[in-house]
Scaffold this active site. Sequence first.
Site, PDB file in Angstrom:
ATOM      1  N   GLY A 119       0.646  -1.444  -0.100  1.00  0.00           N
ATOM      2  CA  GLY A 119       0.088   0.233   0.139  1.00  0.00           C
ATOM      3  C   GLY A 119       0.829   1.008   0.114  1.00  0.00           C
ATOM      4  O   GLY A 119       2.048   1.414   0.142  1.00  0.00           O
ATOM      5  N   HIS A 120      -0.148   2.289  -0.088  1.00  0.00           N
ATOM      6  CA  HIS A 120       0.704   3.676  -0.312  1.00  0.00           C
ATOM      7  C   HIS A 120       1.850   3.909   1.274  1.00  0.00           C
ATOM      8  O   HIS A 120       1.546   3.838   1.838  1.00  0.00           O
ATOM      9  CB  HIS A 120      -0.274   4.859  -0.574  1.00  0.00           C
ATOM     10  CG  HIS A 120      -1.057   5.099   0.874  1.00  0.00           C
ATOM     11  ND1 HIS A 120      -0.750   5.916   2.047  1.00  0.00           N
ATOM     12  CD2 HIS A 120      -2.149   4.121   1.601  1.00  0.00           C
ATOM     13  CE1 HIS A 120      -1.360   5.391   2.674  1.00  0.00           C
ATOM     14  NE2 HIS A 120      -2.372   5.394   2.729  1.00  0.00           N
ATOM     15  N   ASP A 121       2.792   4.550   0.437  1.00  0.00           N
ATOM     16  CA  ASP A 121       4.289   5.152   1.036  1.00  0.00           C
ATOM     17  C   ASP A 121       4.546   4.600   1.827  1.00  0.00           C
ATOM     18  O   ASP A 121       5.174   4.504   3.399  1.00  0.00           O
ATOM     19  CB  ASP A 121       2.886   6.612   2.207  1.00  0.00           C
ATOM     20  CG  ASP A 121       2.843   7.485   1.644  1.00  0.00           C
ATOM     21  OD1 ASP A 121       3.493   8.357   0.936  1.00  0.00           O
ATOM     22  OD2 ASP A 121       1.505   7.749   1.598  1.00  0.00           O
TER      23      ASP A 121
END
Length: 217
Positions: free
Chosen positions: A143-145
């Site tokens: 997932g993001h980041d």
Amino acid sequence: MNNMKNLYIIGAGGFGREVAWLVKRMNEQLPTWNLLGFLDDDKSKHGVMEDGYPVAGGIDLLSEAEENTYVVCAVGSAKVRKMLIKRINQYPNIRYATLIDPDAILSERVTIGEGSIICAGTIITVDITIGKHAILNLDCTVGHDAELGDFVTMYPSVNVSGMVQVGTCTELGTGAHLIQQIKVGKNSVIGAGSVVIRDIPDSCTAVGNPAKVIKFH
């Protein structure tokens, strides 16, 4: 084709054969790699054919390699992979291939270090950093980041949520799940099927749902 790059796969085991298949899939999309075969220090494998490619010898064969010979290390153990890369670094003509299966899905806002392997079915979203010589096996999500350190191993069907940090040389077992904003230390092992809902320290093994540390090493 003259622009094909010579490539050896380090490790003639099961995952090595899967990586050979990955290379074949990449070449079907865009001819890139001239796969010379496998290198493995297990002398009993030398001269054997694996999926049509020879086990050409041990890793020390790289001392004779031509300039700009590429290798990728298909050894699942993060600790062993790190040791092998340290050995390979002494050979001046060697470069590291980064292999991404055509069936992997990732945005343009993903940074992947040299020597890493991204297998089929894996989804990597946005603003993600993956270190050098990492392995993301079949059907993983990131997932993001998220930040994955060098030599991280994600076995099949691992789910890493947004803003997770995973330290160098850590292994995430098959089917493990990490919720958002978790930090997992370096040199640790998360057991298969575990659900990580809190931070995990360095150099330990954690298992279960929720994952709990069962030993330090």
